[in-house]
Design a protein around this motif. Sequence first.
Motif, PDB file in Angstrom:
ATOM      1  N   LEU A   1       0.855  -1.141   0.046  1.00 33.76           N
ATOM      2  CA  LEU A   1      -0.007  -0.075   0.085  1.00 33.76           C
ATOM      3  C   LEU A   1       0.768   1.293  -0.050  1.00 33.76           C
ATOM      4  N   VAL A   2       1.899   1.308   0.992  1.00 36.23           N
ATOM      5  CA  VAL A   2       2.657   2.529   0.922  1.00 36.23           C
ATOM      6  C   VAL A   2       3.940   2.169  -0.041  1.00 36.23           C
TER       7      VAL A   2
ATOM      8  N   PHE B   1      -9.099   2.516   2.071  1.00 35.48           N
ATOM      9  CA  PHE B   1      -9.185   1.135   1.519  1.00 35.48           C
ATOM     10  C   PHE B   1     -10.404   0.447   1.594  1.00 35.48           C
ATOM     11  N   LYS B   2     -10.787   0.545   2.726  1.00 33.34           N
ATOM     12  CA  LYS B   2     -11.998  -0.409   2.948  1.00 33.34           C
ATOM     13  C   LYS B   2     -13.385  -0.005   2.144  1.00 33.34           C
ATOM     14  N   GLY B   3     -13.264   1.534   1.863  1.00 35.90           N
ATOM     15  CA  GLY B   3     -14.293   2.000   0.911  1.00 35.90           C
ATOM     16  C   GLY B   3     -14.456   1.314  -0.188  1.00 35.90           C
ATOM     17  N   VAL B   4     -13.131   0.633  -0.772  1.00 34.15           N
ATOM     18  CA  VAL B   4     -13.279   0.146  -2.064  1.00 34.15           C
ATOM     19  C   VAL B   4     -13.447  -1.410  -1.872  1.00 34.15           C
TER      20      VAL B   4
ATOM     21  N   SER C   1      -8.742  -3.360  -4.132  1.00 31.58           N
ATOM     22  CA  SER C   1      -9.819  -3.765  -4.233  1.00 31.58           C
ATOM     23  C   SER C   1      -9.571  -5.144  -4.686  1.00 31.58           C
ATOM     24  N   ARG C   2      -8.702  -5.590  -5.303  1.00 31.24           N
ATOM     25  CA  ARG C   2      -8.569  -7.087  -5.842  1.00 31.24           C
ATOM     26  C   ARG C   2      -8.008  -7.903  -4.788  1.00 31.24           C
TER      27      ARG C   2
ATOM     28  N   GLU D   1      -0.944   9.577   1.369  1.00 33.06           N
ATOM     29  CA  GLU D   1      -2.476   9.404   0.693  1.00 33.06           C
ATOM     30  C   GLU D   1      -2.210   8.728  -0.414  1.00 33.06           C
ATOM     31  N   PRO D   2      -3.215   7.537  -0.422  1.00 31.23           N
ATOM     32  CA  PRO D   2      -3.125   6.588  -1.442  1.00 31.23           C
ATOM     33  C   PRO D   2      -3.493   7.126  -2.785  1.00 31.23           C
ATOM     34  N   LYS D   3      -2.983   6.591  -3.823  1.00 30.29           N
ATOM     35  CA  LYS D   3      -3.340   6.999  -5.265  1.00 30.29           C
ATOM     36  C   LYS D   3      -4.531   6.113  -5.733  1.00 30.29           C
ATOM     37  N   PRO D   4      -5.125   6.446  -6.642  1.00 29.35           N
ATOM     38  CA  PRO D   4      -6.351   5.666  -7.346  1.00 29.35           C
ATOM     39  C   PRO D   4      -5.949   4.420  -7.690  1.00 29.35           C
TER      40      PRO D   4
END
Length: 289
Positions: free
Chosen positions: A52-53, A93-96, A73-74, A63-66
């Motif tokens: 992630l980072v 992240f949990k939002g996606v 998400s995978r 701040e995560p990139k798209p």
Amino acid sequence: LLHSKRNMKQVVAFLLLLFPLTVYSFTAAVTLSPYAKILSKIAGDRISVVTLVPNGADPHTFEPKPSTLRDFSRASIYFTDGSGLDKNWLPRFKGVHSTIKIVSLDEGIQWKKEKTVHSHASHSQETLDPHLWTSPKNVKIIASNMLNVLLELDSAGRNLYKKNYELYLKELDLLSKEIETLAKSLSEKEKTFMVFHPSFGYFARDYGFKQLCIESEGKEPKPRDLQHLIQEAKAANVKTVFVMPNFSRRAAETIAKSIQGNVEVIDPLAYEFESSLRILLQTLKRNAK
């Protein structure tokens, strides 16, 4: 037309020989590169690992990139270290991927605490030191926790996971032995080292070294604190001041100049984190001569 189709099949077959497609059992996400390294040592190419980072980013201000959110998400599972380092951005992240399985890696870990100051507040508070992987003893615990999860999720890969895990333990035991051997050969003064950011607290605790930290509660030291650090470094006969990539070198260079020492860059967040530990060991050994 038939001739053309045969040629196309031959070309595809040839390309697959050159560049074989990797079929992963599943995808796992981790916070930082060191955890990606540990997981990959056990799982090999059987799973896909998402970090992630990215390298070079500060986990505290990340701040995560798209593209990172898309990769997350995978994933079937997310390994969190349990320190709370990811609490600010994990909701995004949990939002996606609200149904992702989240597993903490800290079972069996003896935590250290450190003082931090948040950007929106002037007061400090104690938080868990997230730099678990700087001690091979911790890495063995983390690797064991990862193995248990892999065996539960993918029983078909059981033999591979266990074999890789045992091989990795031997590597970690060898590194641990190197550290213990060096520690025995050094005096108490020679086991003292200075870093800008307190990244090697677990290394110091588990092997009898002493870490002097320049950063004061997440901030550069004030002039009065800087003088105290110079006195501490001189008293401990410190010869090298370690700084991390993307951190300010100003205070480190001031201290190094005052003690007639040098500044060395070391990256505890690197994928090859064992190499960073060996740089630290080699420098301490060289400075003891």
